[in-house]
Write a protein that holds these residues in place. Structure first.
Motif, short mmCIF file in Angstrom:
data_model
loop_
_atom_site.label_atom_id
_atom_site.label_comp_id
_atom_site.label_asym_id
_atom_site.label_seq_id
_atom_site.Cartn_x
_atom_site.Cartn_y
_atom_site.Cartn_z
N TYR A 142 -16.10 -2.06 -0.23
CA TYR A 142 -15.51 -2.67 0.96
C TYR A 142 -16.57 -2.74 2.07
O TYR A 142 -17.56 -1.99 2.03
N THR A 154 -17.16 1.83 1.60
CA THR A 154 -16.39 2.54 0.57
C THR A 154 -16.53 1.85 -0.78
O THR A 154 -16.25 0.65 -0.90
N ALA A 214 -14.78 1.41 -3.93
CA ALA A 214 -13.42 1.63 -4.44
C ALA A 214 -13.40 1.60 -5.96
O ALA A 214 -12.67 2.35 -6.59
N SER A 249 -4.61 9.34 -5.68
CA SER A 249 -4.66 8.39 -4.58
C SER A 249 -6.11 8.10 -4.19
O SER A 249 -6.93 9.00 -4.12
N GLY A 250 -6.44 6.84 -4.01
CA GLY A 250 -7.77 6.46 -3.54
C GLY A 250 -8.80 6.26 -4.64
O GLY A 250 -9.97 6.02 -4.37
N CYS A 251 -8.38 6.31 -5.92
CA CYS A 251 -9.37 6.19 -7.00
C CYS A 251 -9.64 4.73 -7.39
O CYS A 251 -10.41 4.48 -8.31
N LYS A 290 -7.16 2.18 -8.03
CA LYS A 290 -6.18 1.53 -8.91
C LYS A 290 -5.73 0.18 -8.34
O LYS A 290 -5.74 -0.84 -9.03
P1 ADP Z 1 -5.55 3.69 -5.18
O1 ADP Z 1 -4.73 2.47 -5.47
O2 ADP Z 1 -6.02 4.39 -6.40
O3 ADP Z 1 -4.89 4.63 -4.22
P2 ADP Z 1 -7.23 1.88 -3.63
O4 ADP Z 1 -7.75 0.86 -4.52
O5 ADP Z 1 -6.10 1.55 -2.74
O6 ADP Z 1 -6.90 3.19 -4.47
O7 ADP Z 1 -8.42 2.40 -2.70
C1 ADP Z 1 -9.66 2.85 -3.25
C2 ADP Z 1 -10.57 3.27 -2.09
O8 ADP Z 1 -10.89 2.12 -1.33
C3 ADP Z 1 -9.96 4.26 -1.13
O9 ADP Z 1 -10.98 5.11 -0.67
C4 ADP Z 1 -9.44 3.39 -0.02
O10 ADP Z 1 -9.38 4.10 1.19
C5 ADP Z 1 -10.48 2.29 0.02
N1 ADP Z 1 -9.94 1.01 0.49
C6 ADP Z 1 -8.87 0.32 0.00
N2 ADP Z 1 -8.70 -0.83 0.67
C7 ADP Z 1 -9.69 -0.88 1.60
C8 ADP Z 1 -10.06 -1.83 2.60
N3 ADP Z 1 -9.40 -2.97 2.76
N4 ADP Z 1 -11.13 -1.52 3.37
C9 ADP Z 1 -11.82 -0.38 3.21
N5 ADP Z 1 -11.53 0.54 2.29
C10 ADP Z 1 -10.47 0.30 1.49
#
Ligand code: ADP
Ligand code: ADP
Length: 228
Positions: A12, A16, A18, A38-40, A42
Protein backbone atom coordinates in the motif's frame (compact mmCIF):
# COMPACT_ATOMS: atom_id res chain seq x y z
CA UNK A 1 -12.70 -21.10 -13.76
CA UNK A 2 -9.25 -21.45 -12.25
CA UNK A 3 -7.67 -18.44 -10.54
CA UNK A 4 -3.90 -18.21 -10.56
CA UNK A 5 -1.74 -15.91 -8.45
CA UNK A 6 1.74 -15.57 -9.93
CA UNK A 7 4.24 -13.85 -7.64
CA UNK A 8 1.66 -11.32 -6.49
CA UNK A 9 2.72 -8.56 -4.09
CA UNK A 10 0.65 -5.69 -2.76
CA UNK A 11 2.36 -2.81 -1.04
CA UNK A 12 0.00 0.00 0.00
CA UNK A 13 1.13 3.62 -0.53
CA UNK A 14 2.00 3.96 3.19
CA UNK A 15 4.57 1.17 2.80
CA UNK A 16 2.54 -1.68 4.34
CA UNK A 17 3.24 -4.95 2.55
CA UNK A 18 -0.16 -6.67 2.73
CA UNK A 19 0.61 -9.58 0.39
CA UNK A 20 4.15 -10.74 -0.27
CA UNK A 21 4.98 -12.79 -3.37
CA UNK A 22 1.88 -14.98 -3.37
CA UNK A 23 1.80 -17.82 -5.88
CA UNK A 24 -0.96 -20.40 -5.87
CA UNK A 25 -3.73 -21.79 -8.06
CA UNK A 26 -7.37 -21.96 -7.02
CA UNK A 27 -8.62 -24.89 -9.04
CA UNK A 28 -11.79 -24.73 -11.09
CA UNK A 29 -14.93 -25.77 -9.22
CA UNK A 30 -13.31 -25.94 -5.78
CA UNK A 31 -13.50 -24.00 -2.53
CA UNK A 32 -10.18 -22.51 -1.50
CA UNK A 33 -10.06 -20.89 1.91
CA UNK A 34 -7.60 -18.13 2.82
CA UNK A 35 -7.09 -18.27 6.58
CA UNK A 36 -4.87 -16.43 9.04
CA UNK A 37 -4.89 -13.75 11.73
CA UNK A 38 -6.23 -10.26 11.26
CA UNK A 39 -4.00 -8.19 8.98
CA UNK A 40 -2.30 -11.09 7.16
CA UNK A 41 -3.58 -9.97 3.76
CA UNK A 42 -6.66 -12.14 3.23
CA UNK A 43 -9.01 -9.36 2.11
CA UNK A 44 -6.33 -7.76 -0.02
CA UNK A 45 -5.72 -11.10 -1.77
CA UNK A 46 -9.43 -11.54 -2.42
CA UNK A 47 -9.86 -8.02 -3.78
CA UNK A 48 -7.01 -8.49 -6.21
CA UNK A 49 -9.18 -11.11 -7.96
CA UNK A 50 -11.92 -8.61 -8.92
CA UNK A 51 -9.58 -5.63 -9.32
CA UNK A 52 -10.86 -3.74 -6.28
CA UNK A 53 -7.14 -3.73 -5.40
CA UNK A 54 -4.40 -3.72 -8.04
CA UNK A 55 -1.20 -5.67 -7.28
CA UNK A 56 2.07 -3.76 -7.01
CA UNK A 57 3.74 -6.60 -8.90
CA UNK A 58 2.88 -10.04 -10.17
CA UNK A 59 -0.08 -11.29 -12.15
CA UNK A 60 -3.53 -12.70 -11.43
CA UNK A 61 -4.99 -14.95 -14.12
CA UNK A 62 -8.62 -15.95 -14.45
CA UNK A 63 -9.23 -18.95 -16.67
CA UNK A 64 -5.68 -18.52 -17.98
CA UNK A 65 -6.11 -14.86 -18.88
CA UNK A 66 -4.42 -11.87 -17.20
CA UNK A 67 -7.28 -10.04 -15.45
CA UNK A 68 -5.77 -6.68 -16.46
CA UNK A 69 -6.98 -7.43 -19.98
CA UNK A 70 -10.60 -7.17 -18.78
CA UNK A 71 -12.04 -3.89 -17.54
CA UNK A 72 -13.26 -4.07 -13.92
CA UNK A 73 -17.04 -3.81 -14.57
CA UNK A 74 -16.91 -6.63 -17.13
CA UNK A 75 -14.66 -8.72 -14.91
CA UNK A 76 -17.02 -8.26 -11.92
CA UNK A 77 -20.02 -9.47 -13.89
CA UNK A 78 -18.42 -12.90 -13.74
CA UNK A 79 -17.49 -12.70 -10.07
CA UNK A 80 -19.99 -12.73 -7.18
CA UNK A 81 -18.89 -11.03 -3.97
CA UNK A 82 -20.23 -11.56 -0.44
CA UNK A 83 -19.00 -9.57 2.56
CA UNK A 84 -19.39 -9.82 6.30
CA UNK A 85 -22.45 -7.69 6.89
CA UNK A 86 -24.08 -8.86 3.67
CA UNK A 87 -23.83 -5.34 2.21
CA UNK A 88 -27.56 -5.16 1.51
CA UNK A 89 -29.29 -1.98 0.41
CA UNK A 90 -31.17 -0.92 3.57
CA UNK A 91 -33.97 0.94 1.77
CA UNK A 92 -34.94 -1.93 -0.50
CA UNK A 93 -36.87 -5.03 0.40
CA UNK A 94 -35.10 -8.35 0.58
CA UNK A 95 -36.64 -9.48 -2.71
CA UNK A 96 -35.64 -6.26 -4.41
CA UNK A 97 -32.07 -6.57 -3.07
CA UNK A 98 -31.74 -9.88 -4.91
CA UNK A 99 -33.78 -8.89 -7.99
CA UNK A 100 -31.51 -5.87 -8.59
CA UNK A 101 -28.80 -8.14 -9.96
CA UNK A 102 -30.76 -9.72 -12.84
CA UNK A 103 -32.43 -6.32 -13.49
CA UNK A 104 -28.99 -4.80 -13.98
CA UNK A 105 -28.14 -7.44 -16.53
CA UNK A 106 -31.23 -6.52 -18.52
CA UNK A 107 -33.93 -8.91 -17.34
CA UNK A 108 -37.48 -7.53 -17.22
CA UNK A 109 -38.94 -6.85 -13.81
CA UNK A 110 -41.31 -9.82 -13.56
CA UNK A 111 -38.63 -12.30 -14.56
CA UNK A 112 -36.06 -10.73 -12.21
CA UNK A 113 -38.47 -10.95 -9.27
CA UNK A 114 -39.32 -14.55 -10.06
CA UNK A 115 -35.63 -15.42 -10.20
CA UNK A 116 -35.04 -13.59 -6.91
CA UNK A 117 -37.84 -15.54 -5.23
CA UNK A 118 -36.30 -18.82 -6.44
CA UNK A 119 -32.92 -17.81 -5.07
CA UNK A 120 -34.36 -16.94 -1.65
CA UNK A 121 -35.80 -20.44 -1.59
CA UNK A 122 -32.45 -21.88 -2.67
CA UNK A 123 -30.72 -20.35 0.34
CA UNK A 124 -33.45 -21.53 2.68
CA UNK A 125 -35.40 -18.33 3.31
CA UNK A 126 -39.20 -18.42 3.55
CA UNK A 127 -40.86 -16.48 0.70
CA UNK A 128 -42.66 -14.06 3.04
CA UNK A 129 -39.32 -12.62 4.21
CA UNK A 130 -38.90 -11.18 0.71
CA UNK A 131 -41.25 -8.33 1.66
CA UNK A 132 -39.19 -7.27 4.67
CA UNK A 133 -36.34 -4.79 4.82
CA UNK A 134 -32.86 -6.10 5.72
CA UNK A 135 -32.96 -4.59 9.23
CA UNK A 136 -36.02 -6.74 9.95
CA UNK A 137 -34.07 -9.96 9.46
CA UNK A 138 -31.74 -11.73 11.85
CA UNK A 139 -28.00 -11.64 11.15
CA UNK A 140 -28.07 -15.18 9.81
CA UNK A 141 -30.97 -14.41 7.52
CA UNK A 142 -29.22 -11.31 6.18
CA UNK A 143 -26.19 -13.41 5.30
CA UNK A 144 -28.44 -15.82 3.40
CA UNK A 145 -29.79 -12.87 1.42
CA UNK A 146 -26.20 -11.82 0.71
CA UNK A 147 -25.46 -15.30 -0.62
CA UNK A 148 -28.68 -15.27 -2.71
CA UNK A 149 -27.66 -11.95 -4.22
CA UNK A 150 -24.20 -13.24 -5.06
CA UNK A 151 -25.73 -16.33 -6.68
CA UNK A 152 -28.09 -14.11 -8.69
CA UNK A 153 -25.20 -12.99 -10.83
CA UNK A 154 -24.92 -16.60 -12.02
CA UNK A 155 -21.19 -16.10 -12.11
CA UNK A 156 -18.69 -18.95 -12.23
CA UNK A 157 -16.60 -17.37 -9.44
CA UNK A 158 -17.71 -16.41 -5.94
CA UNK A 159 -15.58 -14.38 -3.51
CA UNK A 160 -16.68 -14.59 0.12
CA UNK A 161 -15.05 -12.35 2.74
CA UNK A 162 -15.83 -13.56 6.27
CA UNK A 163 -19.46 -13.97 5.21
CA UNK A 164 -20.50 -15.88 8.33
CA UNK A 165 -18.35 -14.20 11.00
CA UNK A 166 -21.04 -11.90 12.37
CA UNK A 167 -23.50 -14.67 13.23
CA UNK A 168 -23.57 -16.96 16.25
CA UNK A 169 -21.88 -20.39 16.05
CA UNK A 170 -25.05 -22.45 15.60
CA UNK A 171 -26.33 -20.26 12.77
CA UNK A 172 -22.85 -20.25 11.26
CA UNK A 173 -22.79 -24.05 11.09
CA UNK A 174 -26.14 -24.00 9.30
CA UNK A 175 -24.82 -21.51 6.76
CA UNK A 176 -21.66 -23.57 6.23
CA UNK A 177 -23.76 -26.69 5.59
CA UNK A 178 -25.89 -24.72 3.16
CA UNK A 179 -22.84 -23.46 1.29
CA UNK A 180 -21.43 -26.98 0.97
CA UNK A 181 -24.79 -28.23 -0.27
CA UNK A 182 -25.05 -25.40 -2.81
CA UNK A 183 -21.49 -25.97 -3.93
CA UNK A 184 -22.14 -29.67 -4.57
CA UNK A 185 -24.93 -28.60 -6.95
CA UNK A 186 -23.39 -25.53 -8.53
CA UNK A 187 -19.67 -26.40 -8.70
CA UNK A 188 -18.50 -22.77 -8.63
CA UNK A 189 -14.96 -21.66 -8.02
CA UNK A 190 -15.13 -20.16 -4.53
CA UNK A 191 -12.49 -18.21 -2.63
CA UNK A 192 -13.52 -17.92 1.00
CA UNK A 193 -11.77 -15.76 3.60
CA UNK A 194 -11.92 -16.44 7.33
CA UNK A 195 -9.79 -16.05 10.46
CA UNK A 196 -11.31 -19.25 11.86
CA UNK A 197 -9.21 -22.37 11.19
CA UNK A 198 -12.13 -24.69 12.03
CA UNK A 199 -14.25 -22.99 9.40
CA UNK A 200 -11.37 -23.21 6.91
CA UNK A 201 -10.94 -26.94 7.47
CA UNK A 202 -14.66 -27.57 7.28
CA UNK A 203 -15.23 -25.72 4.01
CA UNK A 204 -12.00 -25.87 2.07
CA UNK A 205 -11.02 -28.30 -0.65
CA UNK A 206 -7.73 -26.43 -0.26
CA UNK A 207 -6.60 -24.18 2.55
CA UNK A 208 -4.06 -21.35 2.18
CA UNK A 209 -2.61 -20.25 5.51
CA UNK A 210 -1.25 -16.70 5.46
CA UNK A 211 0.82 -15.07 8.16
CA UNK A 212 1.18 -11.41 9.08
CA UNK A 213 3.39 -9.76 6.49
CA UNK A 214 1.37 -11.41 3.75
CA UNK A 215 3.42 -14.55 3.17
CA UNK A 216 1.91 -17.91 2.36
CA UNK A 217 2.81 -20.23 5.26
CA UNK A 218 1.04 -23.35 4.01
CA UNK A 219 -1.13 -24.46 1.15
CA UNK A 220 -2.81 -27.83 0.80
CA UNK A 221 -5.78 -29.97 1.67
CA UNK A 222 -7.29 -29.51 5.15
CA UNK A 223 -5.57 -32.69 6.36
CA UNK A 224 -2.19 -31.51 5.00
CA UNK A 225 -2.63 -28.25 6.85
CA UNK A 226 -3.75 -29.88 10.11
CA UNK A 227 -0.76 -32.23 10.03
CA UNK A 228 1.65 -29.26 10.17
P1 ADP B 1 -6.86 -9.34 6.57
O1 ADP B 1 -7.99 -9.42 5.61
O2 ADP B 1 -6.08 -10.61 6.68
O3 ADP B 1 -7.25 -8.82 7.92
P2 ADP B 1 -5.98 -7.07 4.97
O4 ADP B 1 -5.74 -7.54 3.60
O5 ADP B 1 -7.22 -6.34 5.27
O6 ADP B 1 -5.79 -8.30 5.97
O7 ADP B 1 -4.76 -6.14 5.39
C1 ADP B 1 -3.40 -6.56 5.28
C2 ADP B 1 -2.50 -5.43 5.77
O8 ADP B 1 -2.64 -4.32 4.89
C3 ADP B 1 -2.83 -4.91 7.15
O9 ADP B 1 -1.64 -4.53 7.78
C4 ADP B 1 -3.69 -3.71 6.87
O10 ADP B 1 -3.62 -2.78 7.92
C5 ADP B 1 -3.07 -3.18 5.60
N1 ADP B 1 -4.03 -2.46 4.74
C6 ADP B 1 -5.23 -2.92 4.26
N2 ADP B 1 -5.81 -2.00 3.49
C7 ADP B 1 -4.97 -0.93 3.47
C8 ADP B 1 -5.01 0.35 2.83
N3 ADP B 1 -6.01 0.71 2.04
N4 ADP B 1 -3.96 1.18 3.06
C9 ADP B 1 -2.93 0.82 3.84
N5 ADP B 1 -2.83 -0.36 4.45
C10 ADP B 1 -3.84 -1.23 4.27
P1 ADP C 1 -30.66 -15.56 14.47
O1 ADP C 1 -30.34 -16.54 15.58
O2 ADP C 1 -30.88 -16.23 13.14
O3 ADP C 1 -29.68 -14.43 14.40
P2 ADP C 1 -32.58 -13.75 15.75
O4 ADP C 1 -32.68 -14.22 17.16
O5 ADP C 1 -31.81 -12.52 15.46
O6 ADP C 1 -32.12 -14.98 14.82
O7 ADP C 1 -34.06 -13.56 15.15
C1 ADP C 1 -35.06 -14.55 15.36
C2 ADP C 1 -36.27 -14.23 14.50
O8 ADP C 1 -36.76 -12.91 14.75
C3 ADP C 1 -35.94 -14.30 13.02
O9 ADP C 1 -36.93 -15.12 12.39
C4 ADP C 1 -36.01 -12.89 12.51
O10 ADP C 1 -36.60 -12.84 11.23
C5 ADP C 1 -36.91 -12.20 13.51
N1 ADP C 1 -36.46 -10.81 13.68
C6 ADP C 1 -35.25 -10.40 14.15
N2 ADP C 1 -35.17 -9.06 14.18
C7 ADP C 1 -36.37 -8.61 13.70
C8 ADP C 1 -36.94 -7.30 13.47
N3 ADP C 1 -36.24 -6.18 13.71
N4 ADP C 1 -38.19 -7.23 12.95
C9 ADP C 1 -38.88 -8.34 12.67
N5 ADP C 1 -38.41 -9.60 12.89
C10 ADP C 1 -37.19 -9.73 13.39
Amino acid sequence: MAIEFQGVTKKYPDGTVAVDDLSLTVEDGTITVFVGPSGCGKTTSLRMINRMVEPTSGTVLLDGKDIRETDPPTLRRGIGYVIQHAGLFPHRTVLSNVATVPLLSGWDKARARKRAAELLETVGLPAELGKRYPAQLSGGQQQRVGVARALAADSPVLLMDEPFSAVDPVVREGLQDELLRLQSQLGKTIVFVTHDIDEAVRLGDKVAVLRVGGRLAQYGTPSDVLRH
